[in-house]
Design a protein around this motif. Sequence first.
Motif, PDB file in Angstrom:
ATOM      1  N   THR A 591       0.855  -1.185   0.000  1.00  0.00           N
ATOM      2  CA  THR A 591       0.000   0.000   0.000  1.00  0.00           C
ATOM      3  C   THR A 591       0.892   1.236   0.000  1.00  0.00           C
ATOM      4  OG1 THR A 591      -1.734  -1.154   1.235  1.00  0.00           O
ATOM      5  CG2 THR A 591      -1.815   1.251   1.209  1.00  0.00           C
ATOM      6  N   VAL A 592       0.723   2.086  -1.030  1.00  0.00           N
ATOM      7  CA  VAL A 592       1.526   3.307  -1.161  1.00  0.00           C
ATOM      8  C   VAL A 592       0.848   4.414  -0.373  1.00  0.00           C
ATOM      9  CG1 VAL A 592       2.461   5.008  -2.760  1.00  0.00           C
ATOM     10  CG2 VAL A 592       2.377   2.594  -3.419  1.00  0.00           C
ATOM     11  N   ASP A 593       1.610   5.110   0.447  1.00  0.00           N
ATOM     12  CA  ASP A 593       1.041   6.177   1.277  1.00  0.00           C
ATOM     13  C   ASP A 593       0.442   7.279   0.406  1.00  0.00           C
ATOM     14  OD1 ASP A 593       1.871   4.787   3.526  1.00  0.00           O
ATOM     15  OD2 ASP A 593       3.763   5.864   3.682  1.00  0.00           O
ATOM     16  N   ILE A 594       1.249   7.832  -0.476  1.00  0.00           N
ATOM     17  CA  ILE A 594       0.796   8.859  -1.419  1.00  0.00           C
ATOM     18  C   ILE A 594       1.404   8.559  -2.781  1.00  0.00           C
ATOM     19  CG2 ILE A 594       0.882  11.306  -2.042  1.00  0.00           C
ATOM     20  CD1 ILE A 594       0.891  11.985   0.905  1.00  0.00           C
ATOM     21  N   GLU A 595       0.581   8.577  -3.831  1.00  0.00           N
ATOM     22  CA  GLU A 595       1.062   8.314  -5.188  1.00  0.00           C
ATOM     23  C   GLU A 595       0.759   9.514  -6.086  1.00  0.00           C
ATOM     24  OE1 GLU A 595       0.146   5.339  -8.957  1.00  0.00           O
ATOM     25  OE2 GLU A 595      -0.020   4.546  -6.904  1.00  0.00           O
ATOM     26  N   ILE A 596       1.746   9.898  -6.895  1.00  0.00           N
ATOM     27  CA  ILE A 596       1.614  11.002  -7.852  1.00  0.00           C
ATOM     28  C   ILE A 596       2.023  10.488  -9.227  1.00  0.00           C
ATOM     29  CG2 ILE A 596       2.414  13.321  -8.487  1.00  0.00           C
ATOM     30  CD1 ILE A 596       2.961  13.822  -5.523  1.00  0.00           C
ATOM     31  N   LYS A 597       1.196  10.828 -10.254  1.00  0.00           N
ATOM     32  CA  LYS A 597       1.477  10.390 -11.619  1.00  0.00           C
ATOM     33  C   LYS A 597       2.054  11.548 -12.419  1.00  0.00           C
ATOM     34  CE  LYS A 597      -2.429   7.126 -11.660  1.00  0.00           C
ATOM     35  NZ  LYS A 597      -3.703   6.769 -12.346  1.00  0.00           N
ATOM     36  N   LEU A 598       3.070  11.232 -13.251  1.00  0.00           N
ATOM     37  CA  LEU A 598       3.695  12.220 -14.124  1.00  0.00           C
ATOM     38  C   LEU A 598       3.647  11.732 -15.566  1.00  0.00           C
ATOM     39  CD1 LEU A 598       6.912  13.075 -12.047  1.00  0.00           C
ATOM     40  CD2 LEU A 598       4.699  14.231 -11.973  1.00  0.00           C
ATOM     41  N   GLU A 611      -5.323   8.024 -18.197  1.00  0.00           N
ATOM     42  CA  GLU A 611      -4.171   8.093 -19.099  1.00  0.00           C
ATOM     43  C   GLU A 611      -2.984   7.385 -18.456  1.00  0.00           C
ATOM     44  OE1 GLU A 611      -1.351  11.540 -21.157  1.00  0.00           O
ATOM     45  OE2 GLU A 611      -3.215  12.092 -20.139  1.00  0.00           O
ATOM     46  N   ASP A 612      -2.278   6.621 -19.278  1.00  0.00           N
ATOM     47  CA  ASP A 612      -1.114   5.902 -18.754  1.00  0.00           C
ATOM     48  C   ASP A 612      -0.057   6.884 -18.277  1.00  0.00           C
ATOM     49  OD1 ASP A 612      -2.240   3.464 -19.263  1.00  0.00           O
ATOM     50  OD2 ASP A 612      -1.314   3.246 -21.248  1.00  0.00           O
ATOM     51  N   ALA A 613       0.424   6.687 -17.073  1.00  0.00           N
ATOM     52  CA  ALA A 613       1.448   7.555 -16.502  1.00  0.00           C
ATOM     53  C   ALA A 613       2.823   7.102 -16.968  1.00  0.00           C
ATOM     54  CB  ALA A 613       1.363   7.541 -14.991  1.00  0.00           C
ATOM     55  N   PHE A 614       3.649   8.083 -17.264  1.00  0.00           N
ATOM     56  CA  PHE A 614       5.016   7.763 -17.655  1.00  0.00           C
ATOM     57  C   PHE A 614       5.864   7.436 -16.429  1.00  0.00           C
ATOM     58  CE2 PHE A 614       9.406   9.127 -18.496  1.00  0.00           C
ATOM     59  CZ  PHE A 614       9.699   8.312 -19.578  1.00  0.00           C
TER      60      PHE A 614
END
Length: 683
Positions: A591-598, A611-614
């Motif tokens: 379990t990831v605490d906080i996830e950010i997509k770029l 949308e697929d995250a890079f």
Amino acid sequence: MRMCTWLPSFFDAGYAQDEQLIPFPSFHMALITLPKSHFYLSSLPTCRILTCLRKYLSPDNKKGRKIMCQGYFPLQQKQFRIYFQHAYHKKHHSEKGNKPHPIGPVLFQTATWERFEKSDGLVDDQRIYKKLNSFTSSEQVLKFVSTLETLSDTMAATALYRVSEMEQDEGGQKVPKTILENEIFRALCFQFEYESTNLSDTGLVTALKALTGLHVDPQSNLLVNLMMECQNRLLQGHMSVHNLCVLGESMIKLQSPNCAVLKEIILQLQSQKLQECEPEDIVAIYMLLQAALGEVVQYQDFLDHLNHLSISLVYKFNPKFTSQVLNALVVLNQTQAFPLVVKLCIHSVRFVPHFTSEELRKVLEAFIHFGYTDKFFTEALEQHVSTSCLTMHPECVTQVMQYCSKKMILSKPIFDAVAESFVYQAEIFSPVQISQLIVPFGKLNYQPLNAPLFFRKLENTVRTQFNYFPPQVLLNLLHSCTLIGRHPVNHVAKLFRPYFLQKLQAQKSGLNRSILAQLTQLYLATVLECPFYKGPKLLPQYQVKSFLIPHNLLETPMDLLLYKTIRVGLIDLLGARIYFGSRVSTSCCYTVDIEIKLDEEGFVLPFTSYEDAFKRLALCIDDPKRFCLNSHNLLGKEVIKQRHLRLLGYEVIQIPFHEVDTLQSRSKLVNYLKKKLFPHSYE
């Protein structure tokens, strides 16, 4: 002087009455007094005892052997009885010139009390006591007793008790034949049987405790006589606190914790002025209540009073007393006596170098049970273990590691010393103890200075003793090694096979979720970190879908207060809450605490975007629970989680509490997060 006739009641019918009697010259022997002792048996003329015993134990004298032997011990063990003459006087000594009452082939009488200091043959009982405690075997004790010309009943009982202690240390459930055939041992037993009414209280209860520890048959005349005399003394109500406690422990073993005698003993203890008692008496009461564990609920008020009183006496406790009281509080689960526990724990710091291995083990068990830690105790423990680990008992060494593991204390001096000890003497540790030694290394994420030698020794030990490890113990051991990147590839394949899984299932706990989580993480580590592994796979029915399980075995839940602080900073930095997700489950159980997509250009995508995250950023919000105590060293379960997230394609960004705590404004928090998330664009 010729010997007088035998007492007929001592012998079976048909004994040869014309047996030749051996004359002995008359002599006087001085009584020896000890503190708290009011009366002692007449002295043991051991040279005459040996003469008599040799005569009647001679192989040629079969009739004499048959008559002189009677069963004291179960399992067909035989105890020899020798007969003594005793001159008893109401003033506890015989007057000079009194003619002794003859009752047997060995003749002795007590000397006049006035000749105590004039005698050149006085034996110092304190010296005897210290000497008895210095011996390491029963044979040494009995040999020493045989050299004494005089012996008080208290010291005779103490000798038997030392024999009992050493035979119990060796794990014996019956007295060895060599002890049973020892002439002095038989002589002591006989005299305690037939002189029970003339014993001092201390000698009486000590002898009873010793013989109980030696598994003497409770139905034998020896124990029956001693028990009856003890009960008579108890009804008189004059026994000391210490003697009451010793008697109570014996009665619990001989009868039960709810016997009437024990209730009478505790009733008398409650009427005593405990505030006037010596520390050894207070400790004796604790030992008695500990032995009466099943019935202690009805004595809780008495125990509460004792706990309160003991607080003022702690400063008088020596290492042994400190260990014994702490152990009693653990067994009796006296969590409400925490003030006493704290004072005992603080008091124990000065004794760390002086504790025996068993005493130190009990003290550490108390620290663990009551959840208490003390940095000064840990420092003293570090110094002691660093210098004495190679000579400490294996159980004590494992308890030291359990203490560090339970309290999350990463003590490098202790861990390095234990690792060195394991390398040089791994054979002294049992499979369970080996697991208890190794698991803290993985749990607290530490590899010792001699890591290559240490893990090579562990590999060889596991290989040679693999079949002797209990299934759960073996799983804990190998899983712990995996936490710090020491993959047991040579053994892990056996864990995924049906035979081992069936053995796990057959355990009392069965294949519970904690065990399945360990198997899953072990298998995941093998797949991700050992691409060359070609062994059996862990079947899906044995895998869990999340490592967030009760007791936080494999993952530590995110701290809400620290998360709220970081969330405020991220909203200010990214512009809105939709640009990051929290408590995100992954396909690999973490379990990831906080996830950010770029995206490819490094712009932040809305977390709800399909949308697929890079690139994916995994922020680990690490509160103090994810670190060792008073340390910035991450726990093993957090290290393996971050390692696996990286292998799964995440960019792991650690945000530890000790860095966030230094930020004193909101703007500093935003700048801190910007530097963490976008280090290349930070200005």
